[in-house]
Design an enzyme around this catalytic site. Structure first.
Site, PDB file in Angstrom:
ATOM      1  CD  GLU A  79      -2.719  -0.797   2.715  1.00  0.00           C
ATOM      2  OE1 GLU A  79      -3.907  -1.133   2.715  1.00  0.00           O
ATOM      3  OE2 GLU A  79      -2.137  -0.336   3.722  1.00  0.00           O
ATOM      4  CB  ILE A  80       1.804   4.076  -1.833  1.00  0.00           C
ATOM      5  CG1 ILE A  80       3.021   3.180  -2.097  1.00  0.00           C
ATOM      6  CG2 ILE A  80       2.251   5.517  -1.638  1.00  0.00           C
ATOM      7  CD1 ILE A  80       3.832   3.575  -3.321  1.00  0.00           C
TER       8      ILE A  80
END
Length: 384
Positions: free
Chosen positions: A284-285
């Site tokens: 995830e970013i």
């Protein structure tokens, strides 16, 4: 006429095939899908269009490799790893690749979180891998362990049934603690409170491509809140009541969803049922302020109060994905097409120009994007 022996062999082949489909991922995120789900993935209506990731990034984000100093402008961001001391070899592998592929140019800090104190070996080995700041945090007990208000007899019975039904991690209490922590507590940790963006990294993952632009600035400048590389179907046995609770929450809390949300990624019938698509949250970013915001905070607290992390086996991947899809605009969710990534057994390998530009070492043929159990087609369809 079929002989008894042939009949037995046919039955065994069917059983083995079903087992393979339902347990394809070690995370349990294979697609126990229906024929209608397969049909829906093969055809999407609406006007033709291209999702945003197929538009090249503006030139100002790109700078050539081997530059002595990265761009002066940086985002308020960090890497985050949840790990135990025993994970050090896998952590070192993931961290080394992230540094070599990206962070040696950009020097973003690292935050490590653990339910127990990190030992000296863990700290020594991780500090040796980066020139960036490194921080080590202890998870508060109340954020990690099963809450006292959970009915342990009921939770234990659920775990035992999942073990009997061969549900991946079905009997694991620590896995449930991890899912609940990642769903609703990591972004509240003291070490993260002053950051705006994070990149989640897990032990034993691979990064295939050089990345010479700053994805945190893409998130910041384009007002993105969630970035992913892999999307797929959740294992239905882990979330039997999750969607009903989502619907109950939305009914009790009207007005939280923006009009141009990504409900169509999650549901094929306007929200009546959940197609089980989610973004694989081991990568995830994201925008920490989005999780801290009113809509998601209310959403998580509501789900947590229902006990499904322990009475079932709700994962942080569907919880984050549903939250992002419902409470952000669809154009705030970004597919990082040029970040080559593998978490066993699935990988995203950039194709064509993105592959050569990133000097990617994965095989373009080994790419999960449009396999029948991938949900990327549904993401693309949001923009068609």
């Amino acid at each position: 006429m079929m002989t008894p022996m042939r009949y037995v062999l046919l039955v065994l082949i069917i059983i083995i095939s079903l087992h393979y489909i339902l347990s394809f991922s070690h995370e349990g995120y294979g697609n126990a899908t229906s024929l209608s789900n397969i049909r829906d993935q093969l055809h999407f209506g609406g006007e033709k269009g291209a999702p945003p990731y197929k538009t090249p990034l503006p030139d100002e984000y790109i700078h050539p490799p081997k530059v002595a100093n990265p761009l002066e402008r940086k985002a308020n961001a960090t890497f985050v790893i949840l790990a135990r001391n025993s994970d050090i070899q896998g952590v070192a592998m993931s961290m080394k690749q992230a540094e070599d592929r990206f962070n040696k140019e950009f020097n973003y800090p690292w935050v490590f979180l653990n339910e127990e104190p990190f030992n000296d070996e863990f700290k020594k080995r991780t500090r040796e891998l980066t020139d960036a700041e490194v921080h080590y945090g202890l998870i508060p007990k109340e954020d990690w362990f099963q809450p006292d208000w959970i009915d342990e007899d009921r939770a234990k019975a659920a775990r035992e049934k999942m073990v009997k039904d061969n549900v991946i991690y079905g009997g694991s209490l620590p896995y449930r603690n991890m899912c609940r922590f990642n769903s609703g507590f990591f972004y509240r940790h003291e070490l993260l409170k002053n950051y705006r963006y994070y990149w989640r990294v897990e032990p034993n993952v691979q990064f295939f491509c050089d990345l010479h632009y700053d994805p945190f600035l893409v998130m910041q400048d384009q007002n993105k809140v969630y970035g992913f590389t892999v999307s797929l179907y959740e294992y239905a046995a882990t979330i039997p009541t999750l969607w009903q609770e989502v619907k109950n929450f939305l009914k009790e809390n009207p007005g939280l969803m923006p009009g141009d949300n990504a409900m169509k990624f999650l549901s094929d019938d306007g929200g009546e049922t959940y197609n089980r698509c989610h973004f694989w949250s081991n990568f995830e970013i994201g925008d920490l302020d989005f999780w801290r915001g009113e809509a998601y905070s209310k959403f998580f607290d509501y789900l947590d109060s229902k006990g499904g992390f322990y009475y079932e086996r709700w994962g942080d991947a569907p919880v984050h994905s549903i939250g992002a899809a419902l409470f952000a605009r669809k154009d705030q969710i970004h597919f990082f097409n040029d970040i080559g990534y593998r978490h066993e057994p699935f990988q995203h390998c950039p194709q064509g120009e993105a592959h050569s530009k990133g000097k990617c070492w994965c095989s373009e043929k080994d790419n999960f994007d449009y396999q029948w159990y991938s949900c990327l087609k549904r993401y693309d369809a949001l923009f068609q």
